[in-house]
Design a protein around this motif. Structure first.
Motif, short mmCIF file in Angstrom:
data_model
loop_
_atom_site.label_atom_id
_atom_site.label_comp_id
_atom_site.label_asym_id
_atom_site.label_seq_id
_atom_site.Cartn_x
_atom_site.Cartn_y
_atom_site.Cartn_z
N LYS A 128 0.84 -1.21 0.00
CA LYS A 128 0.00 0.00 0.00
C LYS A 128 0.87 1.25 0.00
N ALA A 161 2.42 1.78 -3.46
CA ALA A 161 1.42 2.24 -4.42
C ALA A 161 1.09 3.72 -4.22
N GLU A 162 0.99 4.15 -2.97
CA GLU A 162 0.67 5.55 -2.69
C GLU A 162 1.85 6.46 -2.99
N TYR A 163 3.05 5.99 -2.70
CA TYR A 163 4.25 6.79 -2.97
C TYR A 163 4.40 7.03 -4.47
N ALA A 164 4.05 6.02 -5.27
CA ALA A 164 4.19 6.13 -6.73
C ALA A 164 3.34 7.26 -7.30
N LYS A 165 2.29 7.67 -6.59
CA LYS A 165 1.39 8.71 -7.08
C LYS A 165 1.87 10.12 -6.74
N LYS A 166 2.91 10.23 -5.92
CA LYS A 166 3.37 11.55 -5.49
C LYS A 166 4.08 12.30 -6.62
N ALA A 167 4.01 13.60 -6.55
CA ALA A 167 4.64 14.45 -7.57
C ALA A 167 6.15 14.24 -7.59
N LYS A 211 9.54 8.88 -9.81
CA LYS A 211 9.77 8.13 -11.04
C LYS A 211 10.00 6.66 -10.72
N LYS A 212 9.83 5.82 -11.73
CA LYS A 212 9.92 4.38 -11.53
C LYS A 212 11.03 3.79 -12.39
N LEU A 264 11.17 2.87 -6.90
CA LEU A 264 10.68 4.24 -7.04
C LEU A 264 11.71 5.22 -6.48
N ARG A 268 12.71 9.69 -5.93
CA ARG A 268 12.45 11.12 -6.07
C ARG A 268 13.79 11.83 -5.94
#
Length: 204
Positions: free
Chosen positions: A84, A87-93, A96-97, A103, A105
């Motif tokens: 979880k 998945a939530e971190y991937a949505k942050k501004a 990148k992956k 992931l 930043r």
């Protein structure tokens, strides 16, 4: 093959497996029937006589499978919490992956050379669990670490071999690219981890 393997398995071997899997907890045991089932599947099509050494090898493989299954049951909530978080971190501004699901930043852009798997790199780093607990820090130790990327856990290896020297990244590593089912004093099995990685230089 099943009969040959069965002849190689002793009660002592089964006791040894129980000790590996469950320690001193005498309420849990692995049955000879389950071990046999795994052995027969593992040795299917084997035409040669199974030696005691081969039987022990198959025993160890099956034991590892059983232990992982037990750990998955025990630590499923921790595994789910990590999934979880990732998945939530991937949505942050700005996140990148990389290959495999790592992931990151960028905290500070670097413009130097990018290491290969076998480059000796010098890094400062801080490792945290997803709840923010710092479990390891070269900053606190007072000196950076030197290692080759191919000596790191898979997620670290992926991140560092994409970082230009001078970079500082926040990196989130899914459990399967971190320590997986391995137990450590610092965090539970199947833990997603967060690292601050500062690539100082390529030593050689």
């Amino acid at each position: 093959a099943g009969i040959q393997i069965g002849q190689m398995i002793s009660n002592q071997m089964v006791k040894g497996i129980n000790s590996q899997l469950f320690g001193s907890d005498s309420t849990k045991t692995v049955s000879l029937k389950n071990l046999m089932a795994g052995f027969i599947a593992g040795a299917k099509g084997e035409k040669t006589v199974i030696t005691p050494e081969q039987a022990q090898m198959l025993l160890n493989i099956k034991a590892q499978q059983i232990r992982k299954e037990e750990l998955v049951k025990q630590y499923e909530p921790n595994k789910a919490a990590g999934e979880k978080f990732v998945a939530e971190y991937a949505k942050k501004a700005g996140v990148k992956k990389l290959d495999g699901g790592v992931l990151y930043r960028v905290i500070k852009e670097g413009y130097g050379e990018i290491p290969t798997d076998t480059s000796m790199v010098c890094v400062h780093y801080e490792g945290k669990t997803i709840d923010g607990k710092v479990f390891e820090s070269s900053y606190e130790d007072g000196e950076p670490m030197q290692m080759r990327p191919d000596q790191f856990i898979p997620g670290w290896r992926t991140a560092v071999t994409h970082m230009p020297v001078g970079s500082v990244w926040e990196v989130v590593i899914p459990q399967e690219l971190a320590y997986g089912e391995r137990e450590t004093p610092n965090f539970k099995p199947f833990s997603a981890l967060v690292f601050r990685i500062e690539l100082l230089e390529i030593v050689e």
